[in-house]
Design a protein around this motif. Structure first.
Motif, PDB file in Angstrom:
ATOM      1  N   TRP A 270       2.330  37.373  64.302  1.00 62.40           N
ATOM      2  CA  TRP A 270       2.370  36.730  62.997  1.00 62.40           C
ATOM      3  C   TRP A 270       3.780  36.798  62.433  1.00 62.40           C
ATOM      4  O   TRP A 270       4.500  37.770  62.647  1.00 62.40           O
ATOM      5  CB  TRP A 270       1.420  37.445  62.037  1.00 62.40           C
ATOM      6  CG  TRP A 270      -0.023  37.181  62.341  1.00 62.40           C
ATOM      7  CD1 TRP A 270      -0.783  37.791  63.279  1.00 62.40           C
ATOM      8  CD2 TRP A 270      -0.869  36.239  61.693  1.00 62.40           C
ATOM      9  NE1 TRP A 270      -2.061  37.293  63.264  1.00 62.40           N
ATOM     10  CE2 TRP A 270      -2.147  36.347  62.300  1.00 62.40           C
ATOM     11  CE3 TRP A 270      -0.692  35.327  60.666  1.00 62.40           C
ATOM     12  CZ2 TRP A 270      -3.224  35.566  61.909  1.00 62.40           C
ATOM     13  CZ3 TRP A 270      -1.768  34.550  60.269  1.00 62.40           C
ATOM     14  CH2 TRP A 270      -3.012  34.671  60.891  1.00 62.40           C
ATOM     15  N   GLU A 271       4.165  35.755  61.703  1.00 63.21           N
ATOM     16  CA  GLU A 271       5.428  35.758  60.960  1.00 63.21           C
ATOM     17  C   GLU A 271       5.183  35.088  59.607  1.00 63.21           C
ATOM     18  O   GLU A 271       4.190  34.393  59.421  1.00 63.21           O
ATOM     19  CB  GLU A 271       6.532  35.052  61.736  1.00 63.21           C
ATOM     20  CG  GLU A 271       6.352  33.564  61.888  1.00 63.21           C
ATOM     21  CD  GLU A 271       7.528  32.909  62.572  1.00 63.21           C
ATOM     22  OE1 GLU A 271       8.678  33.293  62.282  1.00 63.21           O
ATOM     23  OE2 GLU A 271       7.294  32.001  63.378  1.00 63.21           O
ATOM     24  N   LEU A 272       6.085  35.328  58.682  1.00 70.15           N
ATOM     25  CA  LEU A 272       5.926  34.749  57.346  1.00 70.15           C
ATOM     26  C   LEU A 272       6.195  33.253  57.374  1.00 70.15           C
ATOM     27  O   LEU A 272       7.003  32.768  58.172  1.00 70.15           O
ATOM     28  CB  LEU A 272       6.889  35.421  56.365  1.00 70.15           C
ATOM     29  CG  LEU A 272       6.593  36.868  56.002  1.00 70.15           C
ATOM     30  CD1 LEU A 272       7.688  37.400  55.088  1.00 70.15           C
ATOM     31  CD2 LEU A 272       5.241  37.010  55.349  1.00 70.15           C
ATOM     32  N   LYS A 273       5.538  32.529  56.478  1.00 71.73           N
ATOM     33  CA  LYS A 273       5.826  31.110  56.323  1.00 71.73           C
ATOM     34  C   LYS A 273       7.235  30.951  55.771  1.00 71.73           C
ATOM     35  O   LYS A 273       7.748  31.847  55.094  1.00 71.73           O
ATOM     36  CB  LYS A 273       4.809  30.470  55.377  1.00 71.73           C
ATOM     37  CG  LYS A 273       3.429  30.333  55.989  1.00 71.73           C
ATOM     38  CD  LYS A 273       2.479  29.638  55.038  1.00 71.73           C
ATOM     39  CE  LYS A 273       1.112  29.451  55.671  1.00 71.73           C
ATOM     40  NZ  LYS A 273       0.150  28.860  54.746  1.00 71.73           N
ATOM     41  N   PRO A 274       7.888  29.800  56.014  1.00 69.96           N
ATOM     42  CA  PRO A 274       9.280  29.630  55.579  1.00 69.96           C
ATOM     43  C   PRO A 274       9.500  29.842  54.075  1.00 69.96           C
ATOM     44  O   PRO A 274      10.545  30.364  53.669  1.00 69.96           O
ATOM     45  CB  PRO A 274       9.606  28.189  55.972  1.00 69.96           C
ATOM     46  CG  PRO A 274       8.659  27.864  57.075  1.00 69.96           C
ATOM     47  CD  PRO A 274       7.431  28.674  56.820  1.00 69.96           C
ATOM     48  N   GLU A 275       8.526  29.489  53.244  1.00 74.71           N
ATOM     49  CA  GLU A 275       8.730  29.649  51.794  1.00 74.71           C
ATOM     50  C   GLU A 275       8.725  31.115  51.360  1.00 74.71           C
ATOM     51  O   GLU A 275       9.215  31.449  50.276  1.00 74.71           O
ATOM     52  CB  GLU A 275       7.696  28.856  50.996  1.00 74.71           C
ATOM     53  CG  GLU A 275       6.259  29.218  51.260  1.00 74.71           C
ATOM     54  CD  GLU A 275       5.584  28.313  52.283  1.00 74.71           C
ATOM     55  OE1 GLU A 275       4.344  28.250  52.245  1.00 74.71           O
ATOM     56  OE2 GLU A 275       6.273  27.701  53.108  1.00 74.71           O
ATOM     57  N   TYR A 276       8.177  32.015  52.202  1.00 74.31           N
ATOM     58  CA  TYR A 276       8.144  33.439  51.847  1.00 74.31           C
ATOM     59  C   TYR A 276       9.272  34.232  52.504  1.00 74.31           C
ATOM     60  O   TYR A 276       9.474  35.389  52.188  1.00 74.31           O
ATOM     61  CB  TYR A 276       6.798  34.062  52.246  1.00 74.31           C
ATOM     62  CG  TYR A 276       5.652  33.494  51.469  1.00 74.31           C
ATOM     63  CD1 TYR A 276       5.464  33.828  50.133  1.00 74.31           C
ATOM     64  CD2 TYR A 276       4.747  32.623  52.064  1.00 74.31           C
ATOM     65  CE1 TYR A 276       4.399  33.315  49.414  1.00 74.31           C
ATOM     66  CE2 TYR A 276       3.688  32.106  51.351  1.00 74.31           C
ATOM     67  CZ  TYR A 276       3.511  32.451  50.031  1.00 74.31           C
ATOM     68  OH  TYR A 276       2.468  31.942  49.316  1.00 74.31           O
ATOM     69  N   ARG A 277       9.999  33.603  53.412  1.00 68.16           N
ATOM     70  CA  ARG A 277      11.081  34.311  54.102  1.00 68.16           C
ATOM     71  C   ARG A 277      12.302  34.403  53.196  1.00 68.16           C
ATOM     72  O   ARG A 277      12.741  33.410  52.633  1.00 68.16           O
ATOM     73  CB  ARG A 277      11.493  33.559  55.371  1.00 68.16           C
ATOM     74  CG  ARG A 277      10.480  33.595  56.451  1.00 68.16           C
ATOM     75  CD  ARG A 277      11.034  32.900  57.677  1.00 68.16           C
ATOM     76  NE  ARG A 277       9.930  32.466  58.508  1.00 68.16           N
ATOM     77  CZ  ARG A 277       9.969  31.459  59.339  1.00 68.16           C
ATOM     78  NH1 ARG A 277      11.075  30.746  59.453  1.00 68.16           N
ATOM     79  NH2 ARG A 277       8.917  31.145  60.055  1.00 68.16           N
ATOM     80  N   HIS A 278      12.815  35.573  53.076  1.00 66.90           N
ATOM     81  CA  HIS A 278      14.115  35.733  52.413  1.00 66.90           C
ATOM     82  C   HIS A 278      14.821  36.904  53.076  1.00 66.90           C
ATOM     83  O   HIS A 278      14.989  37.971  52.517  1.00 66.90           O
ATOM     84  CB  HIS A 278      13.975  35.919  50.892  1.00 66.90           C
ATOM     85  CG  HIS A 278      13.001  36.985  50.508  1.00 66.90           C
ATOM     86  ND1 HIS A 278      13.313  38.310  50.465  1.00 66.90           N
ATOM     87  CD2 HIS A 278      11.694  36.884  50.156  1.00 66.90           C
ATOM     88  CE1 HIS A 278      12.249  39.007  50.097  1.00 66.90           C
ATOM     89  NE2 HIS A 278      11.249  38.159  49.897  1.00 66.90           N
TER      90      HIS A 278
END
Length: 162
Positions: free
Chosen positions: A141-149
């Motif tokens: 699993w990885e974070l969706k692009p809008e949650y990545r910072h």
């Protein structure tokens, strides 16, 4: 034994007739005959024989109702208790802090990190993350692009310099 008809056939040759006299045939008791009989008896013996071992050598395995590893597992489960749903924001904070360290996690690792029930965690992860179905990071699993910072290299240096 008179008045009996006997039919006997072998290799295309047949004999038919009545028995008038009884005859017994016995082989001559010679050395060659005895040698053949000994070989016949030896070949009839079973190949595998059972042997009784000394009691000091064998170990007796008695059935165990509950093995040690099962007892240890039960103790561990009781000490940890059942997984209880934490507040959604608390779980999100744990997940975001975990994803700051690494980009990809298996679902089992996320359950271990958050200590949350599988269905609850899966529900949250479907909202904030995506599961990779193929490629190098399959089944992670990885974070969706809008949650990545993710922090850039410059920000990391500034934080280390402080």
């Amino acid at each position: 034994m008179t008045n009996q008809t006997i039919l006997w056939a072998a290799d295309g040759i047949g004999v038919e007739g009545m028995v008038v006299h009884r005859a017994e045939c016995r082989p001559a008791a010679s050395d060659s005959y005895m040698k053949i009989k000994r070989l016949q008896i030896d070949s009839a013996k079973p190949q595998r024989l059972s042997q009784q071992l000394d009691k000091a050598i064998t170990t007796i395995f008695k059935p165990v109702a509950n093995h040690d590893f099962n007892v240890d597992y039960d103790k561990k489960k009781k000490s940890e208790g059942k997984m209880v749903r934490a507040e959604r924001q608390v779980v999100l904070d744990m997940l975001f802090s975990a994803f700051e360290k690494h980009q990809y996690y298996s679902f089992k690792d996320l359950v271990d990190i958050t200590k949350q029930p599988v269905t609850y965690l899966k529900e949250i992860m479907r909202e904030i993350g995506t599961c990779n179905r193929k490629g190098a990071h399959k089944s992670t699993w990885e974070l969706k692009p809008e949650y990545r910072h993710y922090r850039s290299a410059e920000e990391e240096e500034e934080l280390q310099g402080l």
